[in-house]
Design a protein around this motif. Structure first.
Motif, PDB file in Angstrom:
ATOM      1  N   VAL A   1       0.883  -1.277  -0.042  1.00 43.77           N
ATOM      2  CA  VAL A   1      -0.061  -0.057  -0.035  1.00 43.77           C
ATOM      3  C   VAL A   1       0.941   1.276  -0.025  1.00 43.77           C
ATOM      4  CG1 VAL A   1      -1.942  -0.998   1.258  1.00 43.77           C
ATOM      5  CG2 VAL A   1      -0.279   0.012   2.362  1.00 43.77           C
ATOM      6  N   VAL A   2       0.363   2.316  -0.370  1.00 39.70           N
ATOM      7  CA  VAL A   2       1.004   3.517  -0.355  1.00 39.70           C
ATOM      8  C   VAL A   2       0.238   4.495   0.439  1.00 39.70           C
ATOM      9  CG1 VAL A   2       1.525   5.626  -2.049  1.00 39.70           C
ATOM     10  CG2 VAL A   2       1.600   3.250  -3.020  1.00 39.70           C
ATOM     11  N   ILE A   3       1.071   4.922   1.237  1.00 37.91           N
ATOM     12  CA  ILE A   3       0.512   5.732   2.356  1.00 37.91           C
ATOM     13  C   ILE A   3       1.017   7.388   2.310  1.00 37.91           C
ATOM     14  CG2 ILE A   3       0.554   6.128   4.981  1.00 37.91           C
ATOM     15  CD1 ILE A   3       1.208   3.089   5.003  1.00 37.91           C
ATOM     16  N   ARG A   4       0.106   8.144   2.457  1.00 37.60           N
ATOM     17  CA  ARG A   4       0.225   9.614   2.670  1.00 37.60           C
ATOM     18  C   ARG A   4       0.271  10.115   4.006  1.00 37.60           C
ATOM     19  NH1 ARG A   4      -1.633  14.536  -1.157  1.00 37.60           N
ATOM     20  NH2 ARG A   4      -1.544  16.063   0.179  1.00 37.60           N
ATOM     21  N   ARG A   5       1.371  10.816   4.181  1.00 36.33           N
ATOM     22  CA  ARG A   5       1.272  11.492   5.796  1.00 36.33           C
ATOM     23  C   ARG A   5       1.616  12.989   5.617  1.00 36.33           C
ATOM     24  NH1 ARG A   5       6.002  10.298   8.994  1.00 36.33           N
ATOM     25  NH2 ARG A   5       4.458  10.652  10.509  1.00 36.33           N
ATOM     26  N   ASP A   6       0.456  13.668   6.026  1.00 34.01           N
ATOM     27  CA  ASP A   6       0.523  15.056   6.144  1.00 34.01           C
ATOM     28  C   ASP A   6       1.146  15.848   7.383  1.00 34.01           C
ATOM     29  OD1 ASP A   6      -0.983  15.325   3.696  1.00 34.01           O
ATOM     30  OD2 ASP A   6      -2.877  14.679   4.733  1.00 34.01           O
ATOM     31  N   TYR A   7       1.635  16.738   7.059  1.00 35.60           N
ATOM     32  CA  TYR A   7       2.344  17.546   8.349  1.00 35.60           C
ATOM     33  C   TYR A   7       2.402  19.180   8.026  1.00 35.60           C
ATOM     34  CZ  TYR A   7       6.872  17.138   5.672  1.00 35.60           C
ATOM     35  OH  TYR A   7       7.676  17.174   4.547  1.00 35.60           O
ATOM     36  N   LEU A   8       2.968  19.698   9.169  1.00 36.09           N
ATOM     37  CA  LEU A   8       3.185  21.050   8.795  1.00 36.09           C
ATOM     38  C   LEU A   8       4.427  21.529   9.200  1.00 36.09           C
ATOM     39  CD1 LEU A   8       0.164  22.352  11.151  1.00 36.09           C
ATOM     40  CD2 LEU A   8      -0.080  22.182   8.531  1.00 36.09           C
ATOM     41  N   ARG A   9       4.888  22.615   8.321  1.00 37.13           N
ATOM     42  CA  ARG A   9       6.344  23.007   8.467  1.00 37.13           C
ATOM     43  C   ARG A   9       6.360  24.617   8.802  1.00 37.13           C
ATOM     44  NH1 ARG A   9       9.558  25.526   4.784  1.00 37.13           N
ATOM     45  NH2 ARG A   9      12.029  25.527   5.591  1.00 37.13           N
ATOM     46  N   PHE A  10       7.000  25.088   9.635  1.00 31.20           N
ATOM     47  CA  PHE A  10       6.892  26.501   9.899  1.00 31.20           C
ATOM     48  C   PHE A  10       7.967  27.254   9.182  1.00 31.20           C
ATOM     49  CE2 PHE A  10       8.298  30.058  12.612  1.00 31.20           C
ATOM     50  CZ  PHE A  10       6.898  30.528  12.937  1.00 31.20           C
TER      51      PHE A  10
ATOM     52  N   ARG B   1       9.716  30.756   9.027  1.00 29.60           N
ATOM     53  CA  ARG B   1       9.991  31.671  10.054  1.00 29.60           C
ATOM     54  C   ARG B   1       9.857  33.106   9.443  1.00 29.60           C
ATOM     55  NH1 ARG B   1      15.922  30.246  11.485  1.00 29.60           N
ATOM     56  NH2 ARG B   1      16.226  32.410  11.095  1.00 29.60           N
ATOM     57  N   LYS B   2      10.183  33.134   8.079  1.00 33.62           N
ATOM     58  CA  LYS B   2      10.060  34.594   7.512  1.00 33.62           C
ATOM     59  C   LYS B   2       8.807  35.092   7.637  1.00 33.62           C
ATOM     60  CE  LYS B   2      10.711  36.938   3.105  1.00 33.62           C
ATOM     61  NZ  LYS B   2      11.028  36.845   1.612  1.00 33.62           N
ATOM     62  N   TYR B   3       7.573  34.385   7.292  1.00 37.24           N
ATOM     63  CA  TYR B   3       6.119  34.634   7.297  1.00 37.24           C
ATOM     64  C   TYR B   3       5.530  34.462   8.662  1.00 37.24           C
ATOM     65  CZ  TYR B   3       7.187  35.404   2.579  1.00 37.24           C
ATOM     66  OH  TYR B   3       7.695  35.692   1.122  1.00 37.24           O
ATOM     67  N   ARG B   4       6.196  33.562   9.504  1.00 37.46           N
ATOM     68  CA  ARG B   4       5.681  33.355  10.726  1.00 37.46           C
ATOM     69  C   ARG B   4       4.167  32.424  10.776  1.00 37.46           C
ATOM     70  NH1 ARG B   4       6.086  38.529  14.426  1.00 37.46           N
ATOM     71  NH2 ARG B   4       5.361  39.431  12.697  1.00 37.46           N
ATOM     72  N   ARG B   5       4.363  31.702   9.807  1.00 38.69           N
ATOM     73  CA  ARG B   5       3.044  30.908   9.502  1.00 38.69           C
ATOM     74  C   ARG B   5       3.556  29.481   9.206  1.00 38.69           C
ATOM     75  NH1 ARG B   5       1.460  35.711   9.107  1.00 38.69           N
ATOM     76  NH2 ARG B   5      -0.645  36.637   8.756  1.00 38.69           N
ATOM     77  N   PHE B   6       2.621  28.528   8.977  1.00 34.13           N
ATOM     78  CA  PHE B   6       2.877  27.338   8.837  1.00 34.13           C
ATOM     79  C   PHE B   6       2.334  26.854   7.267  1.00 34.13           C
ATOM     80  CE2 PHE B   6       2.421  26.984  13.183  1.00 34.13           C
ATOM     81  CZ  PHE B   6       3.656  26.230  13.795  1.00 34.13           C
ATOM     82  N   GLU B   7       3.003  26.216   6.685  1.00 34.71           N
ATOM     83  CA  GLU B   7       2.671  25.498   5.460  1.00 34.71           C
ATOM     84  C   GLU B   7       2.392  24.162   5.451  1.00 34.71           C
ATOM     85  OE1 GLU B   7       5.703  26.347   2.567  1.00 34.71           O
ATOM     86  OE2 GLU B   7       7.045  24.732   3.509  1.00 34.71           O
ATOM     87  N   LYS B   8       1.501  23.582   4.681  1.00 31.75           N
ATOM     88  CA  LYS B   8       1.147  22.220   4.481  1.00 31.75           C
ATOM     89  C   LYS B   8       1.929  21.332   3.506  1.00 31.75           C
ATOM     90  CE  LYS B   8      -3.986  22.165   5.639  1.00 31.75           C
ATOM     91  NZ  LYS B   8      -5.094  21.593   5.024  1.00 31.75           N
ATOM     92  N   ARG B   9       2.719  20.324   4.234  1.00 30.22           N
ATOM     93  CA  ARG B   9       3.303  19.084   3.155  1.00 30.22           C
ATOM     94  C   ARG B   9       2.883  18.036   3.478  1.00 30.22           C
ATOM     95  NH1 ARG B   9       9.717  20.916   3.123  1.00 30.22           N
ATOM     96  NH2 ARG B   9       9.307  23.106   2.246  1.00 30.22           N
ATOM     97  N   HIS B  10       3.290  17.124   2.654  1.00 30.32           N
ATOM     98  CA  HIS B  10       3.036  15.956   2.786  1.00 30.32           C
ATOM     99  C   HIS B  10       3.980  14.776   2.310  1.00 30.32           C
ATOM    100  CE1 HIS B  10       1.839  15.933  -1.642  1.00 30.32           C
ATOM    101  NE2 HIS B  10       2.184  14.640  -1.539  1.00 30.32           N
ATOM    102  N   SER B  11       4.143  13.568   2.619  1.00 32.59           N
ATOM    103  CA  SER B  11       5.018  12.594   2.153  1.00 32.59           C
ATOM    104  C   SER B  11       4.451  11.223   1.928  1.00 32.59           C
ATOM    105  CB  SER B  11       6.459  12.494   3.210  1.00 32.59           C
ATOM    106  OG  SER B  11       6.071  12.083   4.322  1.00 32.59           O
ATOM    107  N   THR B  12       4.921  10.639   0.896  1.00 30.69           N
ATOM    108  CA  THR B  12       4.306   9.040   0.747  1.00 30.69           C
ATOM    109  C   THR B  12       5.302   8.129   0.972  1.00 30.69           C
ATOM    110  OG1 THR B  12       4.776   9.380  -1.704  1.00 30.69           O
ATOM    111  CG2 THR B  12       2.776  10.233  -1.021  1.00 30.69           C
TER     112      THR B  12
END
Length: 145
Positions: free
Chosen positions: A94-103, A105-116
């Motif tokens: 099976v192929v599994i997708r893992r979602d996570y957030l990365r901070f 610093r410049k914008y002081r916000r989180f961006e969504k990322r994923h890995s399979t």
């Protein structure tokens, strides 16, 4: 990694009678069980620990899978990961997708990322797309899994 996914000897295991389906080109057998015994059929199963119970399909099932942590020769060690199943098109994989957030610093916000990641799925489990699964790290089972 292997789906919950090692001892070549039969120490700390249970042996139960079972019939095995032969649906591969090569003869399928378990390493710890003598296949030439007349009369009774035996099956090798074991517990993987870490709070995971051995599924009933692994104990009573008629499959042979040397990469299964419950009936084969694979140790679960390292990380335990959770993810969502994206694809089940490969045989026993099976192929599994893992979602996570990365901070950022410049914008002081989180961006969504994923890995399979690809993981071996034992025939003891019935998995379909969209299921949330827990996988355990093990030694490399193939080039990509």
């Amino acid at each position: 990694t292997t789906s919950l996914s090692s001892l070549p000897t039969c120490a700390s295991s249970s042996v139960i009678m079972a019939d095995v389906d032969q649906n591969e080109k090569a003869f399928q057998k378990q390493d710890c069980v003598f296949a030439g015994a007349k009369g009774k059929k035996v099956r090798y199963t074991r517990t993987v620990g870490l709070g995971f119970k051995t599924p009933k399909a692994a104990v009573e099932g008629g499959y042979i899978d040397k990469k299964c942590p419950f009936t084969g020769n694979v140790n679960i060690r390292g990380r335990i990961l959770k993810g969502v199943v994206v694809s089940t098109k490969m045989t026993r994989t099976v192929v599994i997708r893992r979602d996570y957030l990365r901070f950022v610093r410049k914008y002081r916000r989180f961006e969504k990322r994923h890995s399979t990641l690809s993981a071996h799925c034992s025939p003891a489990f019935r998995v379909k797309e969209g299921d949330v699964v827990t996988v355990g790290q093990c030694r490399p089972l193939s080039k990509t899994v």
